[in-house]
Write a protein that holds these residues in place. Sequence first.
Motif, short mmCIF file in Angstrom:
data_model
loop_
_atom_site.label_atom_id
_atom_site.label_comp_id
_atom_site.label_asym_id
_atom_site.label_seq_id
_atom_site.Cartn_x
_atom_site.Cartn_y
_atom_site.Cartn_z
N SER A 119 0.85 -1.21 0.00
CA SER A 119 0.00 0.00 0.00
C SER A 119 0.88 1.25 0.00
O SER A 119 0.55 2.24 -0.67
CB SER A 119 -0.96 -0.01 1.20
OG SER A 119 -0.26 -0.31 2.38
N GLY A 120 2.00 1.21 0.73
CA GLY A 120 2.90 2.37 0.76
C GLY A 120 3.47 2.67 -0.63
O GLY A 120 3.51 3.82 -1.07
N ASP B 46 9.22 10.61 4.71
CA ASP B 46 8.76 10.26 6.07
C ASP B 46 9.81 9.48 6.85
O ASP B 46 9.53 8.98 7.93
CB ASP B 46 7.43 9.49 6.01
CG ASP B 46 7.51 8.19 5.19
OD1 ASP B 46 8.51 8.02 4.45
OD2 ASP B 46 6.60 7.37 5.30
N ASP B 47 11.03 9.37 6.32
CA ASP B 47 12.08 8.61 7.01
C ASP B 47 12.97 9.49 7.89
O ASP B 47 14.19 9.29 7.97
CB ASP B 47 12.93 7.84 5.99
CG ASP B 47 12.30 6.50 5.61
OD1 ASP B 47 11.27 6.13 6.21
OD2 ASP B 47 12.85 5.81 4.74
N TYR C 101 -1.00 13.17 5.15
CA TYR C 101 -1.07 12.10 6.15
C TYR C 101 0.26 11.36 6.21
O TYR C 101 0.82 11.12 7.27
CB TYR C 101 -2.16 11.09 5.78
CG TYR C 101 -3.56 11.66 5.76
CD1 TYR C 101 -4.25 11.86 6.96
CD2 TYR C 101 -4.19 11.98 4.57
CE1 TYR C 101 -5.54 12.38 6.95
CE2 TYR C 101 -5.47 12.50 4.55
CZ TYR C 101 -6.14 12.70 5.74
OH TYR C 101 -7.41 13.21 5.73
N MET C 102 0.78 11.01 5.03
CA MET C 102 2.02 10.23 4.98
C MET C 102 3.19 11.02 5.55
O MET C 102 4.00 10.49 6.31
CB MET C 102 2.33 9.83 3.53
CG MET C 102 1.31 8.88 2.95
SD MET C 102 1.58 8.57 1.20
CE MET C 102 2.90 7.36 1.24
N ASP C 103 3.28 12.28 5.20
CA ASP C 103 4.42 13.08 5.64
C ASP C 103 4.41 13.36 7.15
O ASP C 103 5.44 13.72 7.72
CB ASP C 103 4.49 14.40 4.86
CG ASP C 103 4.99 14.16 3.43
OD1 ASP C 103 5.53 13.07 3.18
OD2 ASP C 103 4.83 15.06 2.59
N VAL D 81 9.32 12.20 12.18
CA VAL D 81 8.12 11.55 11.63
C VAL D 81 8.03 10.10 12.12
O VAL D 81 6.94 9.59 12.38
CB VAL D 81 8.10 11.62 10.07
CG1 VAL D 81 6.86 10.92 9.52
CG2 VAL D 81 8.13 13.05 9.59
N LEU D 82 9.19 9.47 12.28
CA LEU D 82 9.19 8.07 12.71
C LEU D 82 8.52 7.91 14.09
O LEU D 82 7.83 6.91 14.34
CB LEU D 82 10.61 7.50 12.73
CG LEU D 82 10.70 6.03 13.15
CD1 LEU D 82 9.92 5.12 12.19
CD2 LEU D 82 12.14 5.57 13.23
#
Length: 217
Positions: free
Chosen positions: A31-32, A161-162, A52-54, A166-167
């Motif tokens: 999905s990612g 997002d790494d 949302y992802m960020d 964010v993690l």
Amino acid sequence: MKVVLLGAPGAGKGTQCKSIVARYDLLHLSSGDILRQERAEGTKLGKKAQAYMDSGALVPDEIIIKMMAKAIGKAPVAGFILDGFPRTVNQAVELDKALGASGQKIDAVLNLEIDDNVVTKRITGRRSCPECGAVYHIENLKPKTEGICDNDGTELVQRSDDTEEVLVNRLETYHQQTEPLVDYYKKNGTVYYFEADRNPEDVRALIFEKMDALVKT
Ligand code: AP5
């Protein structure tokens, strides 16, 4: 065979899926990856998912369920492995309903277990190829030439997002919303656990051992 792969961010889901699909002839449905592809193409869905992802939050269920139903609908008869979906109990319920409607079901749930402190190093050191999707690590899995993909010579990138900040949110989201899925799947006796804080080859061997046995039954 229809498989769900669970695990925290950085547990090694994407890494293991590459070997699993090759050995068992399954379709890898991440999905990612699908969301990142939509973002790269600038689609309406991709734009909706971006914030949302960020921030490390989940993209709303109604968007994801529709997106993954479409992807699953195109999967071959041999089956698929789901990576990153389902991620909430509601997503799992909807998946079961959709599969059940055509007489299908999830055959196995593989759960990669790992501590939060291990994944921080993995996630912040991950680099990937925007062209072919190959995944590297600045210490554990270096490309032949620093910063360049071995497969196609493309410059490697770091996912937006790494970052450590964010993690923290991604892990919180995982523990609150995704971990309860293990209990959901435990009820139908399909969950298999793997210690993921080992080198990738050892994790792979454990998964293959279990899956080989499942394929034979
Ligand atoms: P997604 O892309 O699914 O990210 P994730 O679940 O956080 O998982 P990762 O891709 O970060 O980790 P991985 O387990 O695949 O690790 P990898 O093998 O690359 O989701 C991103 C976002 O999209 C979500 O935050 C959300 O916003 C949204 N989203 C996606 N699905 C959704 C859904 N269903 N519902 C709602 N929102 C959704 O490994 C990581 C690194 O470690 C690599 O560098 C690798 O080389 C290294 N490594 C791997 N294994 C080992 C090992 N055994 N030892 C040492 N290093 C290793």
